[in-house]
Design a protein around this motif. Structure first.
Motif, PDB file in Angstrom:
ATOM      1  N   LEU A   1      37.498  49.424  39.205  1.00  0.00           N
ATOM      2  CA  LEU A   1      38.543  49.712  38.219  1.00  0.00           C
ATOM      3  C   LEU A   1      39.608  48.626  38.314  1.00  0.00           C
ATOM      4  O   LEU A   1      40.011  48.242  39.423  1.00  0.00           O
ATOM      5  CB  LEU A   1      39.165  51.074  38.507  1.00  0.00           C
ATOM      6  CG  LEU A   1      40.226  51.583  37.534  1.00  0.00           C
ATOM      7  CD1 LEU A   1      39.589  51.937  36.195  1.00  0.00           C
ATOM      8  CD2 LEU A   1      40.928  52.804  38.121  1.00  0.00           C
ATOM      9  N   VAL A   2      40.077  48.103  37.167  1.00  0.00           N
ATOM     10  CA  VAL A   2      41.109  47.069  37.191  1.00  0.00           C
ATOM     11  C   VAL A   2      42.244  47.435  36.236  1.00  0.00           C
ATOM     12  O   VAL A   2      42.017  47.918  35.133  1.00  0.00           O
ATOM     13  CB  VAL A   2      40.553  45.676  36.822  1.00  0.00           C
ATOM     14  CG1 VAL A   2      39.550  45.215  37.856  1.00  0.00           C
ATOM     15  CG2 VAL A   2      39.924  45.665  35.447  1.00  0.00           C
ATOM     16  N   VAL A   3      43.461  47.206  36.709  1.00  0.00           N
ATOM     17  CA  VAL A   3      44.663  47.317  35.883  1.00  0.00           C
ATOM     18  C   VAL A   3      45.215  45.910  35.729  1.00  0.00           C
ATOM     19  O   VAL A   3      45.489  45.237  36.730  1.00  0.00           O
ATOM     20  CB  VAL A   3      45.717  48.229  36.530  1.00  0.00           C
ATOM     21  CG1 VAL A   3      47.013  48.207  35.710  1.00  0.00           C
ATOM     22  CG2 VAL A   3      45.201  49.656  36.651  1.00  0.00           C
ATOM     23  N   VAL A   4      45.343  45.435  34.510  1.00  0.00           N
ATOM     24  CA  VAL A   4      45.905  44.108  34.259  1.00  0.00           C
ATOM     25  C   VAL A   4      47.403  44.269  34.070  1.00  0.00           C
ATOM     26  O   VAL A   4      47.862  45.101  33.273  1.00  0.00           O
ATOM     27  CB  VAL A   4      45.265  43.470  33.014  1.00  0.00           C
ATOM     28  CG1 VAL A   4      45.834  42.073  32.796  1.00  0.00           C
ATOM     29  CG2 VAL A   4      43.755  43.401  33.174  1.00  0.00           C
ATOM     30  N   ARG A   5      48.178  43.461  34.814  1.00  0.00           N
ATOM     31  CA  ARG A   5      49.627  43.626  34.798  1.00  0.00           C
ATOM     32  C   ARG A   5      50.318  42.295  34.538  1.00  0.00           C
ATOM     33  O   ARG A   5      49.785  41.225  34.865  1.00  0.00           O
ATOM     34  CB  ARG A   5      50.121  44.213  36.116  1.00  0.00           C
ATOM     35  CG  ARG A   5      50.148  43.223  37.277  1.00  0.00           C
ATOM     36  CD  ARG A   5      50.464  43.896  38.598  1.00  0.00           C
ATOM     37  NE  ARG A   5      50.866  42.971  39.645  1.00  0.00           N
ATOM     38  CZ  ARG A   5      50.049  42.265  40.418  1.00  0.00           C
ATOM     39  NH1 ARG A   5      48.741  42.356  40.259  1.00  0.00           N
ATOM     40  NH2 ARG A   5      50.533  41.453  41.347  1.00  0.00           N
ATOM     41  N   SER A   6      51.504  42.378  33.954  1.00  0.00           N
ATOM     42  CA  SER A   6      52.412  41.236  33.920  1.00  0.00           C
ATOM     43  C   SER A   6      53.421  41.454  35.034  1.00  0.00           C
ATOM     44  O   SER A   6      53.278  42.377  35.838  1.00  0.00           O
ATOM     45  CB  SER A   6      53.114  41.168  32.556  1.00  0.00           C
ATOM     46  OG  SER A   6      54.014  42.252  32.409  1.00  0.00           O
TER      47      SER A   6
END
Length: 322
Positions: free
Chosen positions: A53-58
């Motif tokens: 599972l991946v969460v892409v963040r700034s």
């Protein structure tokens, strides 16, 4: 979270851009809603795997979430890396209002031009577009930090708590497809969709709407009338017509599914200000999809945040035409 689904690994991916602090690496070309690129100089690069599972963040917020569907490997790639000319560290920052332009955090040296070198790396690209769900800031930086298993804000690939992440996004109305879809062998989503427009075009335009973003932060990806919905169909509705007030007050706004928004603005659906139940015009009795909503309660977690006076005005003017 899907019932019975095994707990897996989860990561947050930091995109390079305006929030980037350390200037040692030139960054990567990413299509945020489709894939993430990194290389063998990045911590945890060996640990990312299919179905993770991946969460892409700034630097400010979470942009979206999905499962890794495919991993591409590109060996023997050249990469330009910059270093502090004093101590050789890559941990220096650019200054926007002070000269010299750069300052090295480890040694304190200030300079205008870093030294550069070309190194050989293995590059990777993780694809997750087939399961991508936009978050658009409803998972804020502070909450994401609580879910992280690392204390570093600048670590590009950070381990995060799998179960707690899924619970957090579910509470915001975000629904992910089953994880088995990610490894079904269908390959990554295309870089461009039919018509020559990427999903990023829509996301960027939507992200510029401060009113909608404020509502997403407050309520999550939840239509106030029908419940959790994809980000692509959620719209910001005004209880008082913006054409008249020319104001974006969050207390006078609701997130509504696009079809519900049209009914709301067309005088066919209202919300009772006393008990927050949905009222549907009698003319829609032949449409069970909408008439069945009559008498149901709002699906948002905190109705105390809504301006009851604005709601009462809309309700009164709407039902008077039925």
């Amino acid at each position: 979270m899907v019932t019975g689904e095994a707990v897996g690994r989860a990561w947050s991916f930091l995109i390079a851009g305006e929030d980037r602090q350390f200037q040692g690496n030139a960054g990567y070309e990413d299509v945020v809603e489709e894939s993430y690129s990194y290389d063998s100089t990045v911590g945890n690069h060996r640990r990312v795997a299919l179905d993770d599972l991946v969460v892409v963040r700034s630097g400010r917020e979470a942009l979206g979430i999905g499962y890794v569907e495919q991993l591409e490997t590109f060996p023997n790639q050249e990469k330009l890396r910059s270093r502090c000319p004093g101590c050789g560290s890559t941990g220096f920052k650019e200054r926007t209002s002070t000269l010299p332009r750069f300052r090295c955090s480890p040694c304190g040296n200030a300079f205008d031009h870093p030294s550069t070198e070309t190194i050989e790396v293995t590059s990777y690209r993780a694809h997750y577009g087939g399961t991508w769900q936009p978050l658009e800031g409803c998972l804020e930086k502070a909450l994401l930090s609580e879910l992280s298993l690392s204390n570093s804000d600048q670590q590009s690939i950070k381990a995060i708590d799998y179960s707690r992440v899924l619970a957090a996004v579910a509470s915001k109305g975000v629904r992910l497809p089953r994880r088995r879809w990610a490894s079904a062998g269908t390959g990554p989503r295309p870089f461009e969709l039919p018509g020559g427009r990427r999903r990023a075009t829509v996301a960027v335009r939507r992200g510029q709407d401060a009113f909608r973003r404020a509502l997403v932060r407050r309520y999550g990806m939840i239509c106030a009338v029908t419940g959790p919905a994809p980000a692509e169909v959620l719209q910001a509705a005004h209880l008082r017509a913006f054409a008249i007030t020319e104001q974006h007050r969050v207390e006078e706004g609701l997130l509504l599914r696009s079809d519900i928004h049209h009914l709301f603005d067309s005088g066919l659906l209202a919300i009772h200000p006393d008990d927050f139940t949905v009222q549907v015009a009698p003319s829609l009795d032949g449409y069970a999809t909408y008439s069945d909503l009559h008498g149901t309660s709002l699906r948002i977690p905190n109705t105390d945040l809504i301006d009851r006076h604005a709601l009462a005005e809309h309700h009164a003017s709407t039902v008077a035409t039925w």
